[in-house]
Design a protein around this motif. Structure first.
Motif, mmCIF file in Angstrom:
data_model
loop_
_atom_site.group_PDB
_atom_site.id
_atom_site.type_symbol
_atom_site.label_atom_id
_atom_site.label_comp_id
_atom_site.label_asym_id
_atom_site.label_seq_id
_atom_site.Cartn_x
_atom_site.Cartn_y
_atom_site.Cartn_z
ATOM 1 N N ILE A 1 86.122 -24.762 12.306
ATOM 2 C CA ILE A 1 85.549 -24.669 10.768
ATOM 3 C C ILE A 1 85.124 -25.948 10.549
ATOM 4 O O ILE A 1 85.782 -27.205 10.486
ATOM 5 N N ASP A 2 83.731 -26.084 10.057
ATOM 6 C CA ASP A 2 83.130 -27.196 9.468
ATOM 7 C C ASP A 2 82.279 -27.043 8.335
ATOM 8 O O ASP A 2 82.622 -25.804 7.710
ATOM 9 N N GLY A 3 81.534 -27.955 7.953
ATOM 10 C CA GLY A 3 80.941 -27.836 6.682
ATOM 11 C C GLY A 3 79.920 -26.670 6.843
ATOM 12 O O GLY A 3 79.660 -25.891 5.735
ATOM 13 N N SER A 4 79.219 -26.391 8.094
ATOM 14 C CA SER A 4 78.229 -25.380 8.051
ATOM 15 C C SER A 4 79.091 -23.916 8.068
ATOM 16 O O SER A 4 78.486 -23.173 7.613
ATOM 17 N N TRP A 5 80.353 -24.054 8.484
ATOM 18 C CA TRP A 5 81.011 -22.616 8.757
ATOM 19 C C TRP A 5 81.304 -22.406 7.232
ATOM 20 O O TRP A 5 80.959 -21.110 6.727
ATOM 21 N N GLU A 6 81.608 -23.196 6.183
ATOM 22 C CA GLU A 6 81.915 -22.950 4.879
ATOM 23 C C GLU A 6 80.634 -22.492 4.237
ATOM 24 O O GLU A 6 80.511 -21.714 3.380
ATOM 25 N N LEU A 7 79.543 -22.984 4.535
ATOM 26 C CA LEU A 7 78.305 -22.792 4.004
ATOM 27 C C LEU A 7 77.775 -21.369 4.319
ATOM 28 O O LEU A 7 77.361 -20.459 3.441
ATOM 29 N N TYR A 8 77.736 -21.038 5.771
ATOM 30 C CA TYR A 8 77.413 -20.018 6.315
ATOM 31 C C TYR A 8 78.192 -18.582 5.776
ATOM 32 O O TYR A 8 77.751 -17.436 5.559
ATOM 33 N N PHE A 9 79.556 -18.872 5.994
ATOM 34 C CA PHE A 9 80.350 -17.743 5.511
ATOM 35 C C PHE A 9 81.129 -17.943 4.285
ATOM 36 O O PHE A 9 82.286 -17.521 4.175
ATOM 37 N N SER A 10 80.426 -18.079 3.347
ATOM 38 C CA SER A 10 81.029 -18.189 1.946
ATOM 39 C C SER A 10 80.995 -16.891 1.305
ATOM 40 O O SER A 10 79.925 -16.014 1.547
ATOM 41 N N PRO A 11 82.136 -16.437 0.855
ATOM 42 C CA PRO A 11 82.537 -15.186 0.025
ATOM 43 C C PRO A 11 81.421 -14.896 -1.020
ATOM 44 O O PRO A 11 81.100 -13.894 -1.102
ATOM 45 N N LYS A 12 80.825 -15.946 -1.690
ATOM 46 C CA LYS A 12 79.771 -15.944 -2.655
ATOM 47 C C LYS A 12 78.475 -15.456 -2.291
ATOM 48 O O LYS A 12 77.710 -14.775 -3.336
ATOM 49 N N ALA A 13 78.452 -15.335 -0.900
ATOM 50 C CA ALA A 13 77.147 -14.561 -0.355
ATOM 51 C C ALA A 13 76.772 -13.267 -0.087
ATOM 52 O O ALA A 13 76.053 -12.706 0.263
ATOM 53 N N LEU A 14 78.230 -12.782 -0.158
ATOM 54 C CA LEU A 14 78.564 -11.557 0.497
ATOM 55 C C LEU A 14 77.710 -10.387 -0.616
ATOM 56 O O LEU A 14 77.007 -9.451 0.080
ATOM 57 N N LEU A 15 77.797 -10.224 -1.814
ATOM 58 C CA LEU A 15 77.225 -9.398 -2.505
ATOM 59 C C LEU A 15 75.517 -9.368 -2.215
ATOM 60 O O LEU A 15 75.001 -8.298 -2.049
ATOM 61 N N PRO A 16 74.830 -10.723 -2.294
ATOM 62 C CA PRO A 16 73.618 -10.587 -1.980
ATOM 63 C C PRO A 16 73.285 -9.969 -0.451
ATOM 64 O O PRO A 16 72.330 -9.438 -0.136
ATOM 65 N N GLU A 17 74.311 -10.232 0.449
ATOM 66 C CA GLU A 17 74.103 -9.932 1.844
ATOM 67 C C GLU A 17 74.199 -8.176 1.794
ATOM 68 O O GLU A 17 73.210 -7.538 2.465
ATOM 69 N N PHE A 18 75.219 -7.467 1.006
ATOM 70 C CA PHE A 18 75.581 -6.248 1.233
ATOM 71 C C PHE A 18 74.246 -5.519 0.525
ATOM 72 O O PHE A 18 74.002 -4.390 0.739
#
Length: 380
Positions: free
Chosen positions: A133-150
């Motif tokens: 887990i690094d900064g990129s992990w937290e950006l890529y796998f942010s829960p905030k991005a899940l709704l736009p993804e689905f």
């Protein structure tokens, strides 16, 4: 990058018969492979392991994101090839419903599969190996991005970074462009010559403005306004098809040498890092040259290996994001473990071959058991 989601044999559902443009499928596979190589280069360059080729001296790999623009043009071209006459005859709710469900069933099963694999992988490996887990992990796998993804709204600036399965931004851009297409395909098909010129100039001008005002100042526009990048070129693709339908330039563009010159021009343009917007007309001409060609180029493109790559190109495009993440999060650990400063050229080459090989293997599986079966199940 088609993105890679328009396959003619998949969209002839409840539609009138249409001629299948066989050479375009293998070309889509080649383009998908170039996008994969672009991301292979990204994974080592931005992990401070260098590149196979120096980025300051050539853009042969670093400009690979532009093949997504080819797919957006191809999308408009093929969608109009299959659905154009249907929508010219008039708009109706059953027609709209059938069109959108056909497109949704083509896109969503594999999109959902890769998204769920990414979510489960992030949860499991984040717990087992917290050192990943690094900064990129937290950006890529942010829960905030899940709704736009689905909801496939991941190219509409709802989350300010590429997220989860990164290549899927263009799938969202494609789907919502299809939604807009149901309202404009009929009008585009009824254009006069003056209307065709106006819509083409307007679409390209809007694309120029998008590049000018975007912080990147190039066509590498993804999570924020990638859907506009897709929409403007989709319209251009529809207009390109109308040239093809009228056989404009066919006698010249159908020659093998024209295809070869165009491919070389694109390669030279990548190498010398020409302005991104130059490649839009080059891709348009390549699209026409490929569709017109009935000679040796066509025979080459329709060889079994290239046809196979074309058939699985959508899987190649989405599944390679999973392979990307594996190496992306492993590289910092391997750097520390093996004391790497940069990778020698032979290791870059070995990595590229390994990455592509793994991607083709898992994509062949996902094409058969997720993409095709999921589509058939939804269409029942």
């Amino acid at each position: 990058m088609i993105t890679l989601v328009v396959r003619q044999q998949d969209i002839k559902v409840n539609m009138k018969p249409t001629n299948y443009l066989t050479s375009l499928t293998p070309l889509r596979g080649i383009a998908a492979l170039w996008v994969i190589i672009f991301h292979i280069d990204v994974s080592t360059y931005y992990r401070d392991l260098g590149s196979l080729f120096d980025r300051s001296s050539t853009g042969i790999f670093s400009k690979g994101y532009l093949w997504v623009d080819f797919f957006f043009l191809l999308s408009g071209f093929i969608i109009y090839h299959v659905y154009g006459q249907e929508f010219k005859e008039g708009f109706s709710f059953p027609k709209m419903k059938r069109f959108l469900w056909t497109r949704f069933s083509r896109l969503y099963p594999l999109h959902l599969f890769t998204l769920m694999v990414t979510i489960i992988g992030a949860l499991i490996f984040g717990q087992l190996y917290p050192q990943l887990i690094d900064g990129s992990w937290e950006l890529y796998f942010s829960p905030k991005a899940l709704l736009p993804e689905f909801t496939m709204m991941n190219a509409m600036n709802f989350y300010h970074f590429l997220s989860w399965n990164m290549p899927s931004w263009s799938i969202g851009a494609e789907f919502w462009t299809y939604f807009i297409a149901i309202f404009i395909l009929g009008a585009l098909g009824k254009q006069t010559k003056v209307g065709w010129i106006i819509s083409s100039v307007l679409s390209f001008s809007l694309l120029v403005m998008l590049v000018h005002f975007h912080p990147n100042h190039n066509l590498d526009i993804t999570w924020d306004f990638g859907w506009l990048r897709c929409l403007f070129q989709f319209i251009l693709g529809v207009n390109i098809y109308q040239l093809f339908d009228k056989k404009i330039g066919a006698s010249f563009l159908s020659k093998d040498i024209i295809f070869i010159v165009l491919m070389m021009s694109i390669g030279i343009g990548f190498h010398f890092m020409w302005n991104d917007l130059i490649f839009v007309p080059l891709f348009a001409l390549l699209l026409l040259a490929t569709a017109y060609n009935n000679n040796k180029v066509s025979s080459f493109l329709e060889s079994p290996s290239l046809k196979f790559l074309g058939d699985i190109s959508y899987s190649l495009y989405l599944m390679h994001g999973l392979v990307f993440f594996f190496f992306w999060f492993q590289f910092p650990i391997w750097k520390e473990q093996f004391g790497w400063e940069t990778l020698p050229k032979w290791m870059h080459l070995l990595y590229m071959i390994t990455f592509i090989g793994i991607t083709i293997l898992i994509s062949a599986w996902s094409y058969k058991y997720v993409e095709v079966k999921g589509r058939k199940w939804l269409r029942k």
